[in-house]
Write a protein that holds these residues in place. Structure first.
Motif, PDB file in Angstrom:
ATOM      1  N   MET A 129       0.834  -1.091   0.080  1.00 33.02           N
ATOM      2  CA  MET A 129      -0.040   0.252  -0.536  1.00 33.02           C
ATOM      3  C   MET A 129       0.737   1.031   0.040  1.00 33.02           C
ATOM      4  N   LEU A 130       2.121   0.887   0.600  1.00 33.50           N
ATOM      5  CA  LEU A 130       2.811   2.240   1.234  1.00 33.50           C
ATOM      6  C   LEU A 130       4.134   1.852   0.332  1.00 33.50           C
ATOM      7  N   ALA A 131       4.528   0.795  -0.540  1.00 35.77           N
ATOM      8  CA  ALA A 131       5.564   0.478  -1.330  1.00 35.77           C
ATOM      9  C   ALA A 131       6.517   1.606  -1.433  1.00 35.77           C
ATOM     10  N   ASP A 132       7.617   1.710  -1.547  1.00 34.17           N
ATOM     11  CA  ASP A 132       9.157   3.184  -1.556  1.00 34.17           C
ATOM     12  C   ASP A 132       8.343   4.137  -0.870  1.00 34.17           C
ATOM     13  N   LYS A 133       7.185   4.653   0.109  1.00 32.01           N
ATOM     14  CA  LYS A 133       6.807   5.736   0.023  1.00 32.01           C
ATOM     15  C   LYS A 133       8.476   6.551   1.385  1.00 32.01           C
ATOM     16  N   ARG A 134       8.087   7.262   1.327  1.00 31.22           N
ATOM     17  CA  ARG A 134       9.540   7.542   2.374  1.00 31.22           C
ATOM     18  C   ARG A 134       8.647   8.806   3.467  1.00 31.22           C
ATOM     19  N   GLY A 160       5.341  -1.361   3.880  1.00 27.58           N
ATOM     20  CA  GLY A 160       5.605  -1.252   2.489  1.00 27.58           C
ATOM     21  C   GLY A 160       7.591   0.233   2.307  1.00 27.58           C
ATOM     22  N   ALA A 161       6.076   1.581   4.077  1.00 24.36           N
ATOM     23  CA  ALA A 161       7.424   2.278   4.052  1.00 24.36           C
ATOM     24  C   ALA A 161       8.221   2.373   4.141  1.00 24.36           C
ATOM     25  N   GLN A 162       9.349   3.353   4.319  1.00 22.88           N
ATOM     26  CA  GLN A 162      10.442   3.736   4.765  1.00 22.88           C
ATOM     27  C   GLN A 162      10.271   5.184   5.778  1.00 22.88           C
ATOM     28  N   VAL A 163      10.937   4.612   6.948  1.00 25.70           N
ATOM     29  CA  VAL A 163      10.339   5.333   7.623  1.00 25.70           C
ATOM     30  C   VAL A 163      11.591   6.202   8.531  1.00 25.70           C
ATOM     31  N   THR A 164      11.841   6.929   8.535  1.00 26.07           N
ATOM     32  CA  THR A 164      13.196   8.172   9.487  1.00 26.07           C
ATOM     33  C   THR A 164      12.419   8.800  10.604  1.00 26.07           C
ATOM     34  N   PRO A 165      12.741   7.728  11.320  1.00 27.43           N
ATOM     35  CA  PRO A 165      12.043   8.402  13.111  1.00 27.43           C
ATOM     36  C   PRO A 165      12.938   9.931  13.376  1.00 27.43           C
ATOM     37  N   VAL A 166      12.200  10.794  13.723  1.00 27.63           N
ATOM     38  CA  VAL A 166      12.454  12.017  15.028  1.00 27.63           C
ATOM     39  C   VAL A 166      11.966  12.085  15.874  1.00 27.63           C
ATOM     40  N   LEU A 167      12.863  12.416  16.850  1.00 27.74           N
ATOM     41  CA  LEU A 167      11.897  12.170  18.123  1.00 27.74           C
ATOM     42  C   LEU A 167      12.234  13.173  18.756  1.00 27.74           C
ATOM     43  N   SER A 177      12.311  13.055   2.056  1.00 26.56           N
ATOM     44  CA  SER A 177      11.054  11.947   2.614  1.00 26.56           C
ATOM     45  C   SER A 177       9.702  12.546   0.956  1.00 26.56           C
ATOM     46  N   ASP A 178       8.647  11.492   1.128  1.00 29.39           N
ATOM     47  CA  ASP A 178       7.730  11.804   0.431  1.00 29.39           C
ATOM     48  C   ASP A 178       6.654  12.564   1.165  1.00 29.39           C
ATOM     49  N   LEU A 179       5.831  12.168   2.814  1.00 27.77           N
ATOM     50  CA  LEU A 179       5.727  13.230   3.306  1.00 27.77           C
ATOM     51  C   LEU A 179       6.084  13.059   5.410  1.00 27.77           C
ATOM     52  N   LEU A 180       5.849  14.665   6.091  1.00 29.02           N
ATOM     53  CA  LEU A 180       5.735  14.493   7.137  1.00 29.02           C
ATOM     54  C   LEU A 180       4.541  13.601   8.098  1.00 29.02           C
ATOM     55  N   LEU A 196      12.964  21.048  11.234  1.00 31.22           N
ATOM     56  CA  LEU A 196      12.506  20.094   9.891  1.00 31.22           C
ATOM     57  C   LEU A 196      10.620  20.770   9.531  1.00 31.22           C
ATOM     58  N   LEU A 197       9.927  20.594  10.646  1.00 33.61           N
ATOM     59  CA  LEU A 197       8.273  21.200   9.791  1.00 33.61           C
ATOM     60  C   LEU A 197       9.025  22.558   8.932  1.00 33.61           C
ATOM     61  N   LEU A 198       9.397  23.341   9.589  1.00 30.14           N
ATOM     62  CA  LEU A 198       9.770  24.808   8.863  1.00 30.14           C
ATOM     63  C   LEU A 198      10.231  24.930   7.709  1.00 30.14           C
ATOM     64  N   ALA A 199      10.829  23.883   7.769  1.00 25.13           N
ATOM     65  CA  ALA A 199      11.427  24.225   6.507  1.00 25.13           C
ATOM     66  C   ALA A 199      11.576  22.742   5.210  1.00 25.13           C
ATOM     67  N   THR A 200      10.753  22.418   5.686  1.00 27.93           N
ATOM     68  CA  THR A 200      10.433  21.132   4.637  1.00 27.93           C
ATOM     69  C   THR A 200       9.080  21.655   3.342  1.00 27.93           C
ATOM     70  N   ASP A 201       9.291  21.605   1.884  1.00 27.59           N
ATOM     71  CA  ASP A 201       8.704  21.311   0.974  1.00 27.59           C
ATOM     72  C   ASP A 201       8.059  20.095   0.777  1.00 27.59           C
ATOM     73  N   LYS A 202       7.879  19.504   1.603  1.00 26.95           N
ATOM     74  CA  LYS A 202       6.983  18.872   1.621  1.00 26.95           C
ATOM     75  C   LYS A 202       5.369  18.288   2.687  1.00 26.95           C
ATOM     76  N   PRO A 203       4.323  17.691   1.378  1.00 29.03           N
ATOM     77  CA  PRO A 203       3.421  17.416   2.565  1.00 29.03           C
ATOM     78  C   PRO A 203       3.438  17.129   4.142  1.00 29.03           C
ATOM     79  N   VAL A 204       2.627  17.505   5.235  1.00 29.94           N
ATOM     80  CA  VAL A 204       3.295  16.984   6.619  1.00 29.94           C
ATOM     81  C   VAL A 204       1.132  17.143   7.201  1.00 29.94           C
ATOM     82  N   LEU A 205       0.980  15.643   7.798  1.00 27.79           N
ATOM     83  CA  LEU A 205       0.049  15.496   8.810  1.00 27.79           C
ATOM     84  C   LEU A 205       0.683  14.869   9.754  1.00 27.79           C
ATOM     85  N   ILE A 206      -0.390  15.847  10.900  1.00 28.55           N
ATOM     86  CA  ILE A 206      -0.308  15.778  12.214  1.00 28.55           C
ATOM     87  C   ILE A 206      -1.301  14.465  13.121  1.00 28.55           C
TER      88      ILE A 206
END
Ligand code: CTP
Length: 396
Positions: free
Chosen positions: A1-6, A31-38, A81-84, A109-119
């Motif tokens: 469903m999320l194959a190769d989505k970052r 199928g997604a790749q997850v880059t975690p930020v804590l 990434s494709d989505l934050l 990251l949230l201020l600098a991104t040009d990608k969509p953001v979901l909270i």
């Protein structure tokens, strides 16, 4: 469903952070790749080790970690990434997003991104209900941030109400929807919104209580489905959505001209509260008090934009009107649908006690050729999403 989505997953500091571990698992299973930020507060609830073990990649934590800046700078990280996704999004993190702060890695990251953001907000019910949080929510939504949840239920703090983070499966579904087929790609839609102002003289005008909130939300929801939206708005109290073509007008006649200029279109949604009448002869100079006594205004009828579009040679395939009524809402709306020649009417009760006109919620009835549906009272944003979905289905 999320194959190769970052997906960059920002884990904020709340008790719901433990659910983010399951979220990582579910995302990876999809199928997604997850880059975690804590965040620093997030690390009080889940350990970097458990996050890294589930994501199978390193966890980013500190803006001033020079190793990261040489391997991957924060700007690059914000875009790689494709989505934050922010889950849990705490009241504090939402406030910092609304204010545009960049005082740690997550907010930067949230201020600098040009990608969509979901909270996925999560907090105590009173914190969620607080006007400051609701203000921040409205601000981040106006900035284009998508929101999933919060859900209503028992909370870790012992209280009950909205504030529980959406379940990981719901967050995965919301993420999938971001990448799903956008049903209205290639469709052009005209949305009229807001009140009109009809001048009396250079300083006075006739107006109404419409805030433009429902029209703005509809334009945004149609945009989210991929539509090309022409947004013709009177002087509204709420901002126009991003990512639509905005045409600002004042009077009903200007709104008609702008609407006709937007044709051809696949659909027209007339959410504007257009003044029915205008002053017949607008005074060119400011009217003065004086011996001539109280002025008597003569009116003429404004053009009916909805009726004009409904009978136009370039009539959109779907024409939707609104009916603002204060009594016999459904029967008046059914009659209005026939009189205006439109396909659907979204009817609402704008009587004083309902708080609908100028408010944040709406309770509507959708009148179509063969049915009248009563929708529950919902936030205007939710009414907009449902309506946009129905429009997409009708045009499919
Ligand atoms: N409308 C329009 N142009 C006008 C008046 C109304 O396009 N001059 C549209 C509104 O955008 C809305 C619908 O017509 O979609 C109904 O508006 P409403 O004010 O409820 O109806 P009226 O036409 O004013 O009818 P009535 O006086 O019977 O309420």
């Amino acid at each position: 469903m999320l194959a190769d989505k970052r997906i960059t997953l920002i884990i904020g500091g709340g008790i719901a952070a433990y659910k983010s571990l399951d979220l990582i698992r579910q995302l990876r299973r999809a199928g997604a790749q997850v880059t975690p930020v804590l965040t620093r507060a997030g690390a009080e609830f889940v350990t970097p080790l458990s996050v890294a073990a589930l994501a199978e990649v390193r966890v980013f934590q500190d803006l001033f970690d020079l190793k990261d800046e040489t391997e991957m700078g924060h700007i690059q990280l914000s875009r790689a990434s494709d989505l934050l996704v922010v889950a849990p999004a705490t009241a504090n993190l939402m406030a910092r997003m609304a204010a545009g702060l960049a005082d740690d890695l997550a907010s930067t990251l949230l201020l600098a991104t040009d990608k969509p953001v979901l909270i996925a907000p999560a907090m105590n019910v009173r914190m969620w209900d607080h006007p400051a949080t609701q203000r921040n929510l409205a601000q981040v939504q106006a900035d284009g941030v998508q929101v999933v949840g919060p859900n209503t239920g028992d909370m870790a703090c012992g209280e009950h109400g909205p504030g529980r983070m959406a379940e990981p499966a719901e967050i995965v579904a919301a993420i999938a929807a971001q990448f799903g087929p956008r049903q209205m790609t290639g469709k052009r839609v005209l949305v009229t919104s807001g009140p009109t102002h009809e001048p009396i003289d250079p300083v006075r005008y006739i107006a109404n209580r419409s805030s433009g909130a429902q029209g703005s939300a509809i334009a945004g929801a149609l945009r989210d489905l991929g539509a090309d939206v022409v947004f013709v708005t009177g002087p509204a109290h709420v901002p126009a959505p991003d990512g639509v073509q905005v045409i600002r007008v004042e009077t009903a006649r200007e709104m008609l001209d702008a609407s006709l200029a937007a044709l051809p279109a696949d659909a027209a949604i007339c959410a504007a509260a257009v003044a029915d009448w205008r002053v017949k002869a607008e005074f060119t100079q400011k009217m003065k008090k004086g011996a001539q006594g109280v002025p008597v205004l003569e009116f003429s009828e404004n053009p009916d934009i909805l009726a004009t579009l409904s009978t136009h040679a370039l009539r959109p395939a779907l024409v939707v009107g609104f009916a603002a009524e204060t009594e016999q809402v459904v029967s008046h709306a059914i009659a209005k649908r026939a009189r205006k020649g439109c396909d659907w009417i979204v009817a609402n009760d704008v009587s004083h006690g309902t708080g609908i006109m100028g408010g944040t919620e709406n309770a509507v009835h959708l009148i179509t050729a063969d049915a009248s549906e009563d929708w529950p009272r919902l936030p205007k944003s939710e009414v907009a999403k449902r309506l946009a979905q129905r429009i997409a289905e009708a045009l499919a």
